[in-house]
Write a protein that holds these residues in place. Sequence first.
Motif, PDB file in Angstrom:
ATOM      1  N   TYR A   9       1.056  -1.293   0.007  1.00  0.00           N
ATOM      2  CA  TYR A   9       0.069  -0.209  -0.144  1.00  0.00           C
ATOM      3  C   TYR A   9       0.712   1.273   0.045  1.00  0.00           C
ATOM      4  O   TYR A   9       0.878   1.998  -0.640  1.00  0.00           O
ATOM      5  CB  TYR A   9      -1.068  -0.128   1.036  1.00  0.00           C
ATOM      6  CG  TYR A   9      -1.794   1.270   1.201  1.00  0.00           C
ATOM      7  CD1 TYR A   9      -2.993   1.478   0.461  1.00  0.00           C
ATOM      8  CD2 TYR A   9      -1.429   2.280   2.149  1.00  0.00           C
ATOM      9  CE1 TYR A   9      -3.817   2.453   0.530  1.00  0.00           C
ATOM     10  CE2 TYR A   9      -2.216   3.516   2.198  1.00  0.00           C
ATOM     11  CZ  TYR A   9      -3.571   3.440   1.482  1.00  0.00           C
ATOM     12  OH  TYR A   9      -4.317   4.561   1.289  1.00  0.00           O
ATOM     13  N   ILE A  17      -2.540   1.123  -5.220  1.00  0.00           N
ATOM     14  CA  ILE A  17      -4.050   1.283  -5.013  1.00  0.00           C
ATOM     15  C   ILE A  17      -4.789   0.873  -6.425  1.00  0.00           C
ATOM     16  O   ILE A  17      -5.622   0.182  -6.636  1.00  0.00           O
ATOM     17  CB  ILE A  17      -4.754   2.662  -4.536  1.00  0.00           C
ATOM     18  CG1 ILE A  17      -4.299   2.734  -2.915  1.00  0.00           C
ATOM     19  CG2 ILE A  17      -6.255   2.593  -4.820  1.00  0.00           C
ATOM     20  CD1 ILE A  17      -4.729   4.068  -2.478  1.00  0.00           C
ATOM     21  N   ARG A  18      -4.212   1.478  -7.287  1.00  0.00           N
ATOM     22  CA  ARG A  18      -4.831   1.192  -8.984  1.00  0.00           C
ATOM     23  C   ARG A  18      -4.394  -0.104  -9.313  1.00  0.00           C
ATOM     24  O   ARG A  18      -5.285  -0.582  -9.932  1.00  0.00           O
ATOM     25  CB  ARG A  18      -3.774   2.153  -9.945  1.00  0.00           C
ATOM     26  CG  ARG A  18      -4.250   1.891 -11.346  1.00  0.00           C
ATOM     27  CD  ARG A  18      -3.547   2.608 -12.343  1.00  0.00           C
ATOM     28  NE  ARG A  18      -2.091   1.840 -12.452  1.00  0.00           N
ATOM     29  CZ  ARG A  18      -2.051   0.610 -13.033  1.00  0.00           C
ATOM     30  NH1 ARG A  18      -3.167  -0.070 -13.491  1.00  0.00           N
ATOM     31  NH2 ARG A  18      -0.671  -0.018 -12.980  1.00  0.00           N
ATOM     32  N   ASP A  21      -7.103  -2.317  -7.257  1.00  0.00           N
ATOM     33  CA  ASP A  21      -8.310  -2.012  -7.773  1.00  0.00           C
ATOM     34  C   ASP A  21      -8.608  -2.789  -9.154  1.00  0.00           C
ATOM     35  O   ASP A  21      -9.613  -3.380  -9.231  1.00  0.00           O
ATOM     36  CB  ASP A  21      -8.628  -0.471  -8.030  1.00  0.00           C
ATOM     37  CG  ASP A  21      -9.978  -0.132  -8.578  1.00  0.00           C
ATOM     38  OD1 ASP A  21     -10.876  -0.484  -7.737  1.00  0.00           O
ATOM     39  OD2 ASP A  21     -10.166   0.484  -9.893  1.00  0.00           O
ATOM     40  N   GLU A  22      -7.580  -2.603  -9.944  1.00  0.00           N
ATOM     41  CA  GLU A  22      -7.845  -3.295 -11.270  1.00  0.00           C
ATOM     42  C   GLU A  22      -8.089  -4.943 -11.235  1.00  0.00           C
ATOM     43  O   GLU A  22      -8.778  -5.573 -11.661  1.00  0.00           O
ATOM     44  CB  GLU A  22      -6.479  -2.984 -12.053  1.00  0.00           C
ATOM     45  CG  GLU A  22      -6.387  -3.728 -13.496  1.00  0.00           C
ATOM     46  CD  GLU A  22      -5.124  -3.214 -14.252  1.00  0.00           C
ATOM     47  OE1 GLU A  22      -4.462  -4.329 -14.700  1.00  0.00           O
ATOM     48  OE2 GLU A  22      -4.930  -2.192 -14.340  1.00  0.00           O
ATOM     49  N   SER A  24      -8.918  -6.523  -8.238  1.00  0.00           N
ATOM     50  CA  SER A  24     -10.198  -6.795  -7.609  1.00  0.00           C
ATOM     51  C   SER A  24     -11.367  -6.664  -8.903  1.00  0.00           C
ATOM     52  O   SER A  24     -12.217  -7.647  -8.742  1.00  0.00           O
ATOM     53  CB  SER A  24     -10.476  -5.464  -6.581  1.00  0.00           C
ATOM     54  OG  SER A  24     -11.738  -5.466  -6.210  1.00  0.00           O
ATOM     55  N   ARG A  25     -11.278  -5.779  -9.684  1.00  0.00           N
ATOM     56  CA  ARG A  25     -12.384  -5.843 -10.626  1.00  0.00           C
ATOM     57  C   ARG A  25     -12.214  -6.919 -11.553  1.00  0.00           C
ATOM     58  O   ARG A  25     -13.466  -7.320 -11.876  1.00  0.00           O
ATOM     59  CB  ARG A  25     -12.264  -4.381 -11.536  1.00  0.00           C
ATOM     60  CG  ARG A  25     -12.544  -3.096 -10.651  1.00  0.00           C
ATOM     61  CD  ARG A  25     -12.310  -2.155 -11.604  1.00  0.00           C
ATOM     62  NE  ARG A  25     -12.388  -0.720 -10.662  1.00  0.00           N
ATOM     63  CZ  ARG A  25     -13.593   0.045 -10.762  1.00  0.00           C
ATOM     64  NH1 ARG A  25     -14.536  -0.420 -11.676  1.00  0.00           N
ATOM     65  NH2 ARG A  25     -13.359   1.000  -9.916  1.00  0.00           N
ATOM     66  N   CYS A  36     -11.094  -5.907  -0.984  1.00  0.00           N
ATOM     67  CA  CYS A  36      -9.679  -5.043  -1.107  1.00  0.00           C
ATOM     68  C   CYS A  36      -9.392  -3.959  -0.113  1.00  0.00           C
ATOM     69  O   CYS A  36      -9.777  -2.934  -0.043  1.00  0.00           O
ATOM     70  CB  CYS A  36     -10.056  -4.257  -2.471  1.00  0.00           C
ATOM     71  SG  CYS A  36      -8.468  -3.471  -3.226  1.00  0.00           S
ATOM     72  N   HIS A  38      -6.978  -2.126   0.153  1.00  0.00           N
ATOM     73  CA  HIS A  38      -6.529  -0.850  -0.333  1.00  0.00           C
ATOM     74  C   HIS A  38      -7.345   0.261  -0.513  1.00  0.00           C
ATOM     75  O   HIS A  38      -7.075   1.314  -0.139  1.00  0.00           O
ATOM     76  CB  HIS A  38      -5.541  -1.227  -1.631  1.00  0.00           C
ATOM     77  CG  HIS A  38      -4.609  -2.040  -1.510  1.00  0.00           C
ATOM     78  ND1 HIS A  38      -4.952  -3.255  -1.261  1.00  0.00           N
ATOM     79  CD2 HIS A  38      -3.342  -1.731  -1.838  1.00  0.00           C
ATOM     80  CE1 HIS A  38      -3.766  -3.904  -1.597  1.00  0.00           C
ATOM     81  NE2 HIS A  38      -2.785  -3.068  -1.591  1.00  0.00           N
ATOM     82  N   LYS A  39      -8.675  -0.153  -0.773  1.00  0.00           N
ATOM     83  CA  LYS A  39      -9.759   0.616  -0.955  1.00  0.00           C
ATOM     84  C   LYS A  39     -10.442   1.163   0.198  1.00  0.00           C
ATOM     85  O   LYS A  39     -11.043   2.150   0.621  1.00  0.00           O
ATOM     86  CB  LYS A  39     -10.680   0.169  -2.275  1.00  0.00           C
ATOM     87  CG  LYS A  39     -10.099  -0.127  -3.546  1.00  0.00           C
ATOM     88  CD  LYS A  39      -9.752   1.173  -4.413  1.00  0.00           C
ATOM     89  CE  LYS A  39     -11.079   1.398  -4.774  1.00  0.00           C
ATOM     90  NZ  LYS A  39     -11.020   2.475  -5.847  1.00  0.00           N
ATOM     91  N   ASN A  40     -10.571  -0.152   1.052  1.00  0.00           N
ATOM     92  CA  ASN A  40     -11.081   0.124   2.358  1.00  0.00           C
ATOM     93  C   ASN A  40     -10.948   1.101   3.370  1.00  0.00           C
ATOM     94  O   ASN A  40     -11.679   1.764   3.736  1.00  0.00           O
ATOM     95  CB  ASN A  40     -11.366  -1.388   3.006  1.00  0.00           C
ATOM     96  CG  ASN A  40     -12.178  -1.422   4.198  1.00  0.00           C
ATOM     97  OD1 ASN A  40     -13.357  -0.948   4.101  1.00  0.00           O
ATOM     98  ND2 ASN A  40     -11.776  -1.979   5.412  1.00  0.00           N
TER      99      ASN A  40
END
Length: 102
Positions: A9, A17-18, A21-22, A24-25, A36, A38-40
Amino acid sequence: MLIYLAGPYRGNTEENIRIADEISRELWAKGHYVICPHKNTMGFENDTRISIEHIMNGDFIMLSKCDAIVMLPNWEKSEGAKMEHDYAKRNHIPIYLDWRIL
């Protein structure tokens, strides 16, 4: 499956984070459910009311509910991700080093 993502992180935070996120999607698109962190907890590092210990304890609680953990690129460089990896290993949570096989 409910999957927990673990990876760096801090450092290049925006890029880390990017990437999280990628991936995760991609996993959501494959039919999985993803935690995730990183987003939480994005931006929590700037909030003096919340300690890293508290964040990590929350991460372990979330990880304990998961079917698997996916280790993100460069996870070995992250103290937190190494702790999450060790937690998963101790608690017999399947560990994936390559998210693409899921």
